[in-house]
Scaffold this motif. Sequence first.
Motif, PDB file in Angstrom:
ATOM      1  N   GLN A  90       0.843  -1.191   0.000  1.00 19.47           N
ATOM      2  CA  GLN A  90       0.000   0.000   0.000  1.00 19.47           C
ATOM      3  C   GLN A  90       0.881   1.244   0.000  1.00 19.47           C
ATOM      4  OE1 GLN A  90      -2.228  -0.646   3.590  1.00 19.47           O
ATOM      5  NE2 GLN A  90      -3.554  -2.190   2.685  1.00 19.47           N
ATOM      6  N   LEU A  91       0.627   2.128  -0.952  1.00 27.34           N
ATOM      7  CA  LEU A  91       1.382   3.367  -1.076  1.00 27.34           C
ATOM      8  C   LEU A  91       0.402   4.537  -1.130  1.00 27.34           C
ATOM      9  CD1 LEU A  91       3.854   2.220  -3.901  1.00 27.34           C
ATOM     10  CD2 LEU A  91       4.329   2.288  -1.449  1.00 27.34           C
ATOM     11  N   GLN A  92       0.698   5.602  -0.381  1.00 27.99           N
ATOM     12  CA  GLN A  92      -0.154   6.783  -0.439  1.00 27.99           C
ATOM     13  C   GLN A  92       0.685   8.034  -0.246  1.00 27.99           C
ATOM     14  OE1 GLN A  92      -3.956   6.589   1.386  1.00 27.99           O
ATOM     15  NE2 GLN A  92      -4.200   8.814   1.625  1.00 27.99           N
ATOM     16  N   SER A  93       0.368   9.055  -1.047  1.00 24.80           N
ATOM     17  CA  SER A  93       1.039  10.348  -0.954  1.00 24.80           C
ATOM     18  C   SER A  93      -0.027  11.424  -0.816  1.00 24.80           C
ATOM     19  CB  SER A  93       1.894  10.595  -2.211  1.00 24.80           C
ATOM     20  OG  SER A  93       2.522  11.861  -2.149  1.00 24.80           O
ATOM     21  N   ASN A  94       0.083  12.237   0.247  1.00 20.18           N
ATOM     22  CA  ASN A  94      -0.856  13.323   0.499  1.00 20.18           C
ATOM     23  C   ASN A  94      -0.166  14.672   0.308  1.00 20.18           C
ATOM     24  OD1 ASN A  94      -2.576  11.277   1.279  1.00 20.18           O
ATOM     25  ND2 ASN A  94      -2.391  11.685   3.469  1.00 20.18           N
ATOM     26  N   TYR A  95      -0.775  15.534  -0.453  1.00 21.97           N
ATOM     27  CA  TYR A  95      -0.296  16.911  -0.597  1.00 21.97           C
ATOM     28  C   TYR A  95      -1.221  17.800   0.227  1.00 21.97           C
ATOM     29  CZ  TYR A  95       0.921  21.416  -2.613  1.00 21.97           C
ATOM     30  OH  TYR A  95       1.298  22.725  -2.775  1.00 21.97           O
ATOM     31  N   LYS A  96      -0.677  18.434   1.241  1.00 23.32           N
ATOM     32  CA  LYS A  96      -1.479  19.172   2.206  1.00 23.32           C
ATOM     33  C   LYS A  96      -1.933  20.524   1.663  1.00 23.32           C
ATOM     34  CE  LYS A  96       0.937  17.004   6.099  1.00 23.32           C
ATOM     35  NZ  LYS A  96       1.747  17.221   7.322  1.00 23.32           N
ATOM     36  N   LEU A  97      -3.196  20.823   1.908  1.00 23.11           N
ATOM     37  CA  LEU A  97      -3.783  22.111   1.569  1.00 23.11           C
ATOM     38  C   LEU A  97      -4.129  22.858   2.861  1.00 23.11           C
ATOM     39  CD1 LEU A  97      -6.277  20.811  -1.158  1.00 23.11           C
ATOM     40  CD2 LEU A  97      -3.965  21.708  -1.536  1.00 23.11           C
ATOM     41  N   LYS A  98      -4.598  24.083   2.722  1.00 23.23           N
ATOM     42  CA  LYS A  98      -5.036  24.817   3.911  1.00 23.23           C
ATOM     43  C   LYS A  98      -6.196  24.096   4.592  1.00 23.23           C
ATOM     44  CE  LYS A  98      -3.609  29.454   2.451  1.00 23.23           C
ATOM     45  NZ  LYS A  98      -4.055  30.852   2.184  1.00 23.23           N
ATOM     46  N   GLU A  99      -7.067  23.515   3.779  1.00 20.07           N
ATOM     47  CA  GLU A  99      -8.169  22.715   4.286  1.00 20.07           C
ATOM     48  C   GLU A  99      -8.129  21.358   3.596  1.00 20.07           C
ATOM     49  OE1 GLU A  99     -10.166  23.431   6.707  1.00 20.07           O
ATOM     50  OE2 GLU A  99      -9.551  25.519   6.995  1.00 20.07           O
ATOM     51  N   GLY A 100      -7.725  20.325   4.305  1.00 20.12           N
ATOM     52  CA  GLY A 100      -7.690  18.987   3.746  1.00 20.12           C
ATOM     53  C   GLY A 100      -6.416  18.691   2.970  1.00 20.12           C
ATOM     54  N   TYR A 101      -6.504  17.701   2.063  1.00 23.23           N
ATOM     55  CA  TYR A 101      -5.336  17.282   1.291  1.00 23.23           C
ATOM     56  C   TYR A 101      -5.798  16.552   0.033  1.00 23.23           C
ATOM     57  CZ  TYR A 101      -6.372  12.912   3.788  1.00 23.23           C
ATOM     58  OH  TYR A 101      -7.004  11.813   4.324  1.00 23.23           O
ATOM     59  N   ILE A 102      -4.927  16.550  -0.959  1.00 22.28           N
ATOM     60  CA  ILE A 102      -5.124  15.782  -2.186  1.00 22.28           C
ATOM     61  C   ILE A 102      -4.225  14.547  -2.109  1.00 22.28           C
ATOM     62  CG2 ILE A 102      -4.866  15.770  -4.694  1.00 22.28           C
ATOM     63  CD1 ILE A 102      -5.356  18.778  -4.654  1.00 22.28           C
ATOM     64  N   PHE A 103      -4.777  13.374  -2.422  1.00 23.10           N
ATOM     65  CA  PHE A 103      -3.999  12.150  -2.259  1.00 23.10           C
ATOM     66  C   PHE A 103      -3.921  11.371  -3.574  1.00 23.10           C
ATOM     67  CE2 PHE A 103      -8.318  10.623  -1.610  1.00 23.10           C
ATOM     68  CZ  PHE A 103      -8.315   9.389  -2.259  1.00 23.10           C
ATOM     69  N   GLY A 104      -2.866  10.579  -3.649  1.00 26.87           N
ATOM     70  CA  GLY A 104      -2.715   9.572  -4.685  1.00 26.87           C
ATOM     71  C   GLY A 104      -2.377   8.264  -3.996  1.00 26.87           C
ATOM     72  N   ARG A 105      -3.013   7.181  -4.395  1.00 30.75           N
ATOM     73  CA  ARG A 105      -2.877   5.930  -3.653  1.00 30.75           C
ATOM     74  C   ARG A 105      -2.795   4.739  -4.591  1.00 30.75           C
ATOM     75  NH1 ARG A 105      -3.923   4.082   1.588  1.00 30.75           N
ATOM     76  NH2 ARG A 105      -4.532   1.888   1.684  1.00 30.75           N
ATOM     77  N   GLY A 106      -2.035   3.728  -4.173  1.00 31.35           N
ATOM     78  CA  GLY A 106      -1.954   2.471  -4.896  1.00 31.35           C
ATOM     79  C   GLY A 106      -2.044   1.301  -3.935  1.00 31.35           C
ATOM     80  N   ASP A 107      -2.908   0.340  -4.229  1.00 24.68           N
ATOM     81  CA  ASP A 107      -3.065  -0.883  -3.435  1.00 24.68           C
ATOM     82  C   ASP A 107      -2.819  -2.084  -4.344  1.00 24.68           C
ATOM     83  OD1 ASP A 107      -4.488  -0.146  -0.611  1.00 24.68           O
ATOM     84  OD2 ASP A 107      -5.190   1.202  -2.181  1.00 24.68           O
ATOM     85  N   PHE A 108      -1.896  -2.964  -3.930  1.00 25.64           N
ATOM     86  CA  PHE A 108      -1.525  -4.107  -4.758  1.00 25.64           C
ATOM     87  C   PHE A 108      -1.508  -5.372  -3.891  1.00 25.64           C
ATOM     88  CE2 PHE A 108       0.629  -0.222  -6.049  1.00 25.64           C
ATOM     89  CZ  PHE A 108       0.189  -0.076  -7.361  1.00 25.64           C
ATOM     90  N   THR A 109      -2.181  -6.413  -4.362  1.00 24.80           N
ATOM     91  CA  THR A 109      -2.291  -7.661  -3.608  1.00 24.80           C
ATOM     92  C   THR A 109      -1.939  -8.843  -4.493  1.00 24.80           C
ATOM     93  OG1 THR A 109      -4.019  -6.787  -2.149  1.00 24.80           O
ATOM     94  CG2 THR A 109      -3.835  -9.175  -2.306  1.00 24.80           C
ATOM     95  N   TRP A 110      -1.112  -9.752  -3.951  1.00 22.61           N
ATOM     96  CA  TRP A 110      -0.807 -11.035  -4.569  1.00 22.61           C
ATOM     97  C   TRP A 110      -1.263 -12.107  -3.591  1.00 22.61           C
ATOM     98  CZ3 TRP A 110       2.230  -6.785  -4.398  1.00 22.61           C
ATOM     99  CH2 TRP A 110       2.681  -6.243  -5.612  1.00 22.61           C
ATOM    100  N   ASP A 111      -2.255 -12.907  -3.971  1.00 24.32           N
ATOM    101  CA  ASP A 111      -2.845 -13.897  -3.076  1.00 24.32           C
ATOM    102  C   ASP A 111      -3.045 -15.197  -3.836  1.00 24.32           C
ATOM    103  OD1 ASP A 111      -4.144 -15.315  -1.149  1.00 24.32           O
ATOM    104  OD2 ASP A 111      -5.778 -13.901  -0.849  1.00 24.32           O
ATOM    105  N   GLU A 112      -2.151 -16.155  -3.609  1.00 27.29           N
ATOM    106  CA  GLU A 112      -2.188 -17.400  -4.371  1.00 27.29           C
ATOM    107  C   GLU A 112      -3.400 -18.258  -4.042  1.00 27.29           C
ATOM    108  OE1 GLU A 112      -0.233 -18.180  -6.848  1.00 27.29           O
ATOM    109  OE2 GLU A 112       0.782 -16.255  -6.592  1.00 27.29           O
ATOM    110  N   PHE A 113      -4.013 -18.060  -2.870  1.00 26.61           N
ATOM    111  CA  PHE A 113      -5.116 -18.917  -2.453  1.00 26.61           C
ATOM    112  C   PHE A 113      -6.414 -18.137  -2.240  1.00 26.61           C
ATOM    113  CE2 PHE A 113      -1.184 -20.954  -1.304  1.00 26.61           C
ATOM    114  CZ  PHE A 113      -1.382 -22.295  -1.642  1.00 26.61           C
ATOM    115  N   GLY A 114      -6.459 -16.889  -2.651  1.00 26.50           N
ATOM    116  CA  GLY A 114      -7.654 -16.086  -2.483  1.00 26.50           C
ATOM    117  C   GLY A 114      -8.616 -16.241  -3.652  1.00 26.50           C
ATOM    118  N   SER A 115      -9.781 -15.619  -3.537  1.00 30.26           N
ATOM    119  CA  SER A 115     -10.739 -15.665  -4.645  1.00 30.26           C
ATOM    120  C   SER A 115     -10.195 -14.924  -5.863  1.00 30.26           C
ATOM    121  CB  SER A 115     -12.074 -15.064  -4.197  1.00 30.26           C
ATOM    122  OG  SER A 115     -11.883 -13.743  -3.706  1.00 30.26           O
TER     123      SER A 115
END
Length: 247
Positions: A90-115
């Motif tokens: 899981q990777l996430q980068s937040n760029y902070k603003l005066k109110e809140g933030y803008i984010f970019g995110r990546g989720d990667f899963t390798w599961d040999e026995f999952g659905s």
Amino acid sequence: MRNLAFSVLISVVSINAWALVPPDYREPPSDLTAEIEAGFQLNTGNTESSSFNSRVKLVYDGEASKQEATVKAYFASDSEKTTAEKYDLQLQSNYKLKEGYIFGRGDFTWDEFGSYTRLSTVSSGYGFDVVNNSKTNLSLEVGPGYRYSMPNQTDDDPSPRSTRELILRAATKLEHKVHEYTTINADLTAESGKDNNTLTLDLNYKNLVFQDWAFKIGVNVKYTEVVPEGSEQVDTITSFNLLYTFQ
């Protein structure tokens, strides 16, 4: 006379050292935090076994941005064969603003026995803090994304086809300090797409044992609406870990 002068000198040096470094002095907090944990795990759902798991998390929280990287590994085997092997990044980068933030995110899963043996989600959007004080932090995130899914092989479908779709991702993150030594974290993430919908709850209880060492109990529950035939819709991981924090 010499002994008296020496004693006076030692006293003066001690007083000066006491003034420069008070007894309750602590190093200023670092922008970089690292967590390493490992422990025992119980799986139910598509995989039922006892196993070993580990997790490494790095967080760099600067003035203008915040970077997070998390790696998880799950492994289980019985007397005959490997029964579970899963890796999450899981990777996430937040760029902070005066109110809140803008984010970019990546989720990667390798599961040999999952659905699904391969899952990749890339998303971006806007997040903000609903509550942010010394005890509680509650944040919300929402934004569009793209998801790649590869189903596991089944007898009815030995050569499954992957799916690619646009999704809408929404997440709620809660961190609450019950007191100085105990923290509760709860992350709820929903991903909605044309072909499939998922809902993931990651809940953990952390109690400080000694200095930077803590005992952590975690429960991860993931619901997938559409799964290959013969697979369970709900996967649950329960872990009991020892955690060490670098700050």
